[in-house]
Design an enzyme around this catalytic site. Structure first.
Site, PDB file in Angstrom:
ATOM      1  N   ASP A  77       0.828  -1.201   0.000  1.00  0.00           N
ATOM      2  CA  ASP A  77       0.000   0.000   0.000  1.00  0.00           C
ATOM      3  C   ASP A  77       0.861   1.249   0.000  1.00  0.00           C
ATOM      4  O   ASP A  77       2.058   1.204   0.286  1.00  0.00           O
ATOM      5  CB  ASP A  77      -0.939   0.016   1.199  1.00  0.00           C
ATOM      6  CG  ASP A  77      -0.203  -0.008   2.533  1.00  0.00           C
ATOM      7  OD1 ASP A  77       0.770  -0.777   2.650  1.00  0.00           O
ATOM      8  OD2 ASP A  77      -0.598   0.726   3.458  1.00  0.00           O
ATOM      9  N   GLU A 144       0.100  -1.336   5.598  1.00  0.00           N
ATOM     10  CA  GLU A 144       1.136  -0.936   6.547  1.00  0.00           C
ATOM     11  C   GLU A 144       0.939   0.502   6.995  1.00  0.00           C
ATOM     12  O   GLU A 144       1.156   0.839   8.167  1.00  0.00           O
ATOM     13  CB  GLU A 144       2.517  -1.107   5.893  1.00  0.00           C
ATOM     14  CG  GLU A 144       3.693  -0.891   6.845  1.00  0.00           C
ATOM     15  CD  GLU A 144       4.217   0.534   6.850  1.00  0.00           C
ATOM     16  OE1 GLU A 144       5.117   0.818   7.672  1.00  0.00           O
ATOM     17  OE2 GLU A 144       3.741   1.366   6.049  1.00  0.00           O
TER      18      GLU A 144
END
Length: 486
Positions: A77, A144
């Site tokens: 991400d 994350e």
């Protein structure tokens, strides 16, 4: 020249492919599909857990079968931040990149080199036929940036490796062996809507032009926080002129320093000139304070239409006092590692939500668990005093440095042999997933490394092009130099 002309070509080509795939945190479906298709295309073993973490395994090259299994790890991400004048839908649009000298940048948005470059490096190794390595497990985690969701959910039987190389730090020539733990503290104000009075001057104040940045890695730089600057102005007007507040908002993500903020407010009409005079006094003061780190700062006021409703006066007072009193920045430095921030807090966001609520998001970091809790309690106390409802996230653990790490020694020797100088061995104040991995796999021997990336988590994010080649060569040599199991 564009990104496809850069060397080494394979890693830049994979990074380009990644920039074309929308991958906001918690919306990683497209990049997950890409990884699964990649594994199928290259006839590699792959598995995905229920959270979306993907593990692609590649067998050892000939003659390296006796090496310990190495895990290469990055998160898929990216932080999605853009300038207000940039038209971009992070759910649909690719990142537009361009080259500026030795730097690759994005047009008005975050670049996603954090951690797209780490993912690209792992994919390049997985796709290669001429890179020497033992058996590899390439772990790609999700979410994350906003919650470490993938690392939290990782099963204790998902990995089998002995060594983990995290590819998520941002300074070539530095090897990281520790990181801070973190925790979020959220304050929610519930207000009553009130009608707007007559004979008031209504205005919109905006703070813009700040660089923003990573609330861990760049908290020590003294960057301007738009929320704090906006509130500094509003608090003073409220003290002098009995300010009325209709709207307020600023910042976005918990791990980014707020770059922009705004408010719609009013003062008695006979005080109209005073707010401009006060602005003309305050703005040069802040410009002087920030000239070394945020030279493009600006704060503007313009008249606006009369709002339909207001935040009640009691909540306005409590909110402005709490934001003024809430700390932001470095709270303490490490006594063990010179120059390392030990504890900090970030006043990240102010957002008006449904049901007449205003939500203030903050995050605390520390390499000392007790100080992390202390910082969160400090913020809690301020907002509790202001009659807000305060909640805390579960937080995540830090990664305690292991100076006796075998993979660290290999990495140090490799770097010195390649570049005839010692790498810097450091801990980072930002959070990494390594602490969570270590909780579930306490045997792991870990380091973290990466190319040079600056201004992560902001539209100024950029990656140094020459640093990628140096980091790439270093990473391949480390994989080649890992000794066989005894």
């Amino acid at each position: 020249m564009n990104i496809k002309d850069l060397k080494p070509a394979p890693i830049w080509n994979y990074f380009h492919e990644i920039t074309q795939i929308p991958r906001p945190s918690k919306k990683e479906e497209k990049i997950i599909t890409y990884l699964l298709d990649f594994a199928k295309k290259h006839n590699l073993s792959v598995k995905k857990d229920d959270t979306g973490n993907v593990l692609i395994t590649k067998e050892a090259t000939k003659g390296k079968e006796n090496l310990p299994i190495v895990i290469l790890q990055g998160h898929v991400d990216m932080v999605c931040e853009k300038n207000t004048d940039t038209v971009h839908d992070f759910d649909k649009d690719p990142i537009e990149t361009y080259i500026d000298g030795d730097w690759l940048k994005a047009k008005g948005t975050t670049l996603g080199a954090d951690n797209g470059m780490g993912v690209a490096a792992a994919l390049t190794i997985l796709a290669s036929n001429d890179i020497e390595h033992g058996k590899l497990e390439c772990l790609f985690t999700v979410d994350e940036e906003t919650g470490l969701t993938g690392a939290y959910a990782l099963g204790k039987d998902f990995l089998t490796g002995d060594i983990l190389i995290n590819l998520d730090t941002e300074e070539e020539g530095q090897i990281y062996i520790g990181c801070a733990g973190g925790k979020g503290t959220t304050a929610t104000f519930t207000y009553k809507s009130e009608s707007t009075p007559v004979n008031f001057f209504w205005f919109k104040v905006q703070v813009k032009g700040l660089n923003g940045g990573h609330s861990g890695a760049e908290i020590h730089k003294g960057l301007g926080n738009a929320n704090k600057i906006l509130n500094r102005y509003l608090w003073d007007l409220n003290r002098k002129y009995d300010l009325l507040l209709a709207e307020i908002g600023g910042g976005n993500l918990h791990n980014a320093i707020a770059r922009e903020a705004y408010a719609i407010a009013g003062v008695p009409y006979n005080k109209k000139e005073n707010i401009i005079i006060d602005l003309n006094i305050l703005a040069p003061q802040i410009e002087a304070e920030l000239k070394a780190v945020d030279p493009n700062f600006r704060i503007t006021v313009e008249s606006t239409d009369t709002p339909t409703s207001l935040i009640d006066k009691n909540t306005t007072n409590n909110l402005l006092n709490a934001i003024y009193g809430c700390p932001h920045g470095v709270l303490g430095m490490s006594f063990d590692i010179p120059g390392l921030v030990e504890t900090s807090t970030n006043l990240a966001s102010i957002k008006m939500k449904a049901s007449n609520t205003i939500v203030v998001g903050t995050s605390q970091r520390s390499s000392t668990e007790s100080q992390k809790e202390n910082a969160a309690n400090m913020v809690n106390a301020i907002f509790t005093q202001a009659k807000a409802e305060v909640t805390h996230s579960d937080g995540y653990p830090g990664w305690k440095p292991n100076p006796d790490s075998k993979i660290l020694n290999i990495a140090k020797e490799t770097y010195k042999k390649l570049y005839n100088k010692e790498p810097e061995i450091k801990a980072i104040h930002a959070g990494l997933e390594c602490g969570l991995f270590l909780e579930k796999y306490p045997h792991l021997d870990m380091i973290s490394c990466g190319p040079t990336i600056t201004d992560a988590h902001s539209p100024a994010e950029q990656i140094n092009i020459p640093s990628v080649a140096k980091w790439w060569d270093f990473l391949l040599e480390v994989l080649k130099n890992i000794p066989a199991k005894k």
